[in-house]
Design an enzyme around this catalytic site. Sequence first.
Site, PDB file in Angstrom:
ATOM      1  N   HIS A 192       0.799  -1.222   0.000  1.00  0.00           N
ATOM      2  CA  HIS A 192       0.000   0.000   0.000  1.00  0.00           C
ATOM      3  C   HIS A 192       0.833   1.275   0.000  1.00  0.00           C
ATOM      4  O   HIS A 192       0.442   2.287  -0.582  1.00  0.00           O
ATOM      5  CB  HIS A 192      -1.016  -0.019   1.143  1.00  0.00           C
ATOM      6  CG  HIS A 192      -2.189  -0.880   0.819  1.00  0.00           C
ATOM      7  ND1 HIS A 192      -2.319  -2.148   1.292  1.00  0.00           N
ATOM      8  CD2 HIS A 192      -3.239  -0.671  -0.007  1.00  0.00           C
ATOM      9  CE1 HIS A 192      -3.420  -2.669   0.787  1.00  0.00           C
ATOM     10  NE2 HIS A 192      -3.993  -1.802   0.000  1.00  0.00           N
ATOM     11  N   GLU A 438     -11.102 -10.807  -4.846  1.00  0.00           N
ATOM     12  CA  GLU A 438      -9.664 -10.753  -4.591  1.00  0.00           C
ATOM     13  C   GLU A 438      -9.202 -11.951  -3.766  1.00  0.00           C
ATOM     14  O   GLU A 438      -8.038 -12.081  -3.421  1.00  0.00           O
ATOM     15  CB  GLU A 438      -9.285  -9.442  -3.882  1.00  0.00           C
ATOM     16  CG  GLU A 438     -10.137  -9.087  -2.691  1.00  0.00           C
ATOM     17  CD  GLU A 438      -9.826  -7.709  -2.107  1.00  0.00           C
ATOM     18  OE1 GLU A 438      -8.788  -7.110  -2.439  1.00  0.00           O
ATOM     19  OE2 GLU A 438     -10.628  -7.240  -1.282  1.00  0.00           O
ATOM     20  N   ASP A 462      -4.497  -8.385  -4.237  1.00  0.00           N
ATOM     21  CA  ASP A 462      -4.676  -9.485  -3.292  1.00  0.00           C
ATOM     22  C   ASP A 462      -4.894 -10.814  -3.998  1.00  0.00           C
ATOM     23  O   ASP A 462      -4.436 -11.847  -3.523  1.00  0.00           O
ATOM     24  CB  ASP A 462      -5.852  -9.189  -2.348  1.00  0.00           C
ATOM     25  CG  ASP A 462      -5.425  -8.259  -1.231  1.00  0.00           C
ATOM     26  OD1 ASP A 462      -4.380  -8.527  -0.610  1.00  0.00           O
ATOM     27  OD2 ASP A 462      -6.108  -7.254  -0.991  1.00  0.00           O
ATOM     28  N   CYS A 509      -9.591  -3.174 -10.245  1.00  0.00           N
ATOM     29  CA  CYS A 509      -9.010  -2.032  -9.550  1.00  0.00           C
ATOM     30  C   CYS A 509      -7.643  -2.362  -8.952  1.00  0.00           C
ATOM     31  O   CYS A 509      -7.053  -1.547  -8.252  1.00  0.00           O
ATOM     32  CB  CYS A 509      -9.960  -1.499  -8.478  1.00  0.00           C
ATOM     33  SG  CYS A 509     -10.402  -2.734  -7.253  1.00  0.00           S
TER      34      CYS A 509
HETATM   35  C1  PEP Z   1      -6.562  -5.217  -4.618  1.00  0.00           C
HETATM   36  O1  PEP Z   1      -6.373  -6.064  -3.742  1.00  0.00           O
HETATM   37  O2  PEP Z   1      -6.251  -5.375  -5.808  1.00  0.00           O
HETATM   38  C2  PEP Z   1      -7.137  -3.906  -4.261  1.00  0.00           C
HETATM   39  C3  PEP Z   1      -7.426  -3.013  -5.185  1.00  0.00           C
HETATM   40  O3  PEP Z   1      -7.296  -3.637  -2.932  1.00  0.00           O
HETATM   41  P1  PEP Z   1      -6.104  -3.158  -2.003  1.00  0.00           P
HETATM   42  O4  PEP Z   1      -4.902  -2.859  -2.868  1.00  0.00           O
HETATM   43  O5  PEP Z   1      -6.553  -1.967  -1.270  1.00  0.00           O
HETATM   44  O6  PEP Z   1      -5.901  -4.343  -1.123  1.00  0.00           O
HETATM   45 MG    MG Z   2      -7.272  -5.830  -1.804  1.00  0.00          MG
END
Ligand code: PEP
Ligand code: MG
Length: 587
Positions: A192, A438, A462, A509
């Site tokens: 993140h 995910e 994920d 996403c």
């Molecule tokens: C993902 O897991 O691809 C996602 C968009 O969520 P995050 O990156 O916040 O875990």
């Molecule tokens: Mg995620």
Amino acid sequence: MSKSLTGLGVSPGIAIGEPVVHETRPIATLRITIGSDQVEAEIRRFSTAVTTTVDRIWENRERARLQMGDEYAGIFEAHQLIATDPSFVEPVKKIIRDERVNAEWATDQVVGELVARFEALPHAHLADRKLDVLDVARQILSALHGLDLGQLDHLDRPSILVADDLPPSKAVQLPMDKILGFALETGGPTAHTTIIARSFGIPVIVGAQGLCKAARQSRQIALDAFEGKIVFDPEPAVVAEFQNRQTEYQEQHSKLLAMRAMPSVTRDGHEITLLANIDLPNEVELARQWNAAGIGLYRSEFLYMKMSPNLPSEKDHLEAYREITTRIDPFPVTIRTFDLGGKKLAREVIGSTEANPVLGLRGIRLCFSQPDFFRTQLRALVRLAGEFQPGRVRIMFPLISGLEEFRIARLLVKKITGELRAEGHEVHDSVPMGAMVEVPAAAIMANELAREVDFISIGTNDLIQYSLAVDRANELVAHLYRPTSPAILRLIAKVVAAGAAEGIPVSMCGEMAADPLMVPVLLGIGLRQFSMNPQAAPVVRALVRQLSYRESVHLARQACAMSTARDVEEFLLEKLAISLAKIKIRV
Ligand code: PEP
Ligand code: MG
């Protein structure tokens, strides 16, 4: 010849500047015998470290008081008392004098004794005092080692932040306008902290071992996050070379920005939708600048991180979401309920000390286990949706592993809708509700899921982590984190097909949606909605305009049928060389 190190470049760009080193790992303490003539100097060194620590605690106290009010100043006052308490300070001096040892060792011994005493106390809250003692000890030890800990929130001039570890809860507090680049010993391409830096257009290199030590001895460092190269005290020729590359990159970036009003349509007329992922409400401006057709993912957990140690109220939620929805008008906004846990603030928000938090109480599981927090957020979401046209606000649930979880979440929203209406709020009968896919189990069950959800968003960050058993934030296995794995491509294809069969929208996403090598495959698989950090949108738009949908379908079929990630990578690099070269993209 300047010293250099190599890591993994995970957010593109070049940075040259003064390093600020932030280390959080436990500091190893060695026992060093000193001469009798050095004893007094060693005691003075210890006393200076105590004074430095007290000064820092005072500064932090003031900052906490200004930002959060008097009630938060108490903890810092307790820390000051510990640092100057004679029952702590005097025994340290005595050990230095009697045993003729270094101050670090003496401090460590006394802290060990104090901690053992606290642990033996019967009341849990008293036993917890040991955490305060350890915190203070760590600050004194870092002052003895000459390290600068915890001073990140008042970075006051442009710097390159060098750290052993930088969790997102810390990253989100940083003044991003003062950060030229990040160089980290840990981390990964979809950690993140990397994602946050990428959305601010800040170059990042992760996984460079020995980095903090080398940076502490340098006045200037240069990062080439395209190549993953870090040069310490670079010679003028290296600086000039890096600066040239930076100019070239910026020029290319400006050219892409100029194309932002052009439609994201393939050569054969196939249009895709580019959406933005945002972590903070003010990133909406970036999304607008890059012409995003809506917010495909708002990571609402960052609101909790920003407000920690306070929890957002219904009003706080409503105001933040209203700001985003209004600023991206007339486009839709997908707000994901809080995906805390894992590596995101679980300890601070819920006091979790799980051994394996990424497989623990995170995402929707945490939402269910904290019904009050969740209720507050859902109330705000339903009220928000009622303020706008139906369909403008969409609610998305994170880490859904199967239908049961989605059904419970949907039921909660229904119940809350009824309550709000009874209280006199104007709410819509229903708000579109979707699931993040995910978790591999959810992808495998995509057909069943697609029958009940209003939309799906594929979270590849994920999905890859859990399918390949590769921690997305662990630099030691970062080379195994491969979106090109045919297993991943096939899972994605299954989810996209399930969405198409049920006539519901499917977006992606995860960071994969912005990976130039993967975009043609995803397009060919049938993905229509790509949601990404706004900085990545121009490259994807330019690339899509080079592609043919018909050829992409063929390309995706071949990639999905391959046996290894390596085969897929080599195949794509060869097939896409011309398209990528045309837009000057290096992958
Ligand atoms: C993902 O897991 O691809 C996602 C968009 O969520 P995050 O990156 O916040 O875990
Ligand atoms: Mg995620």
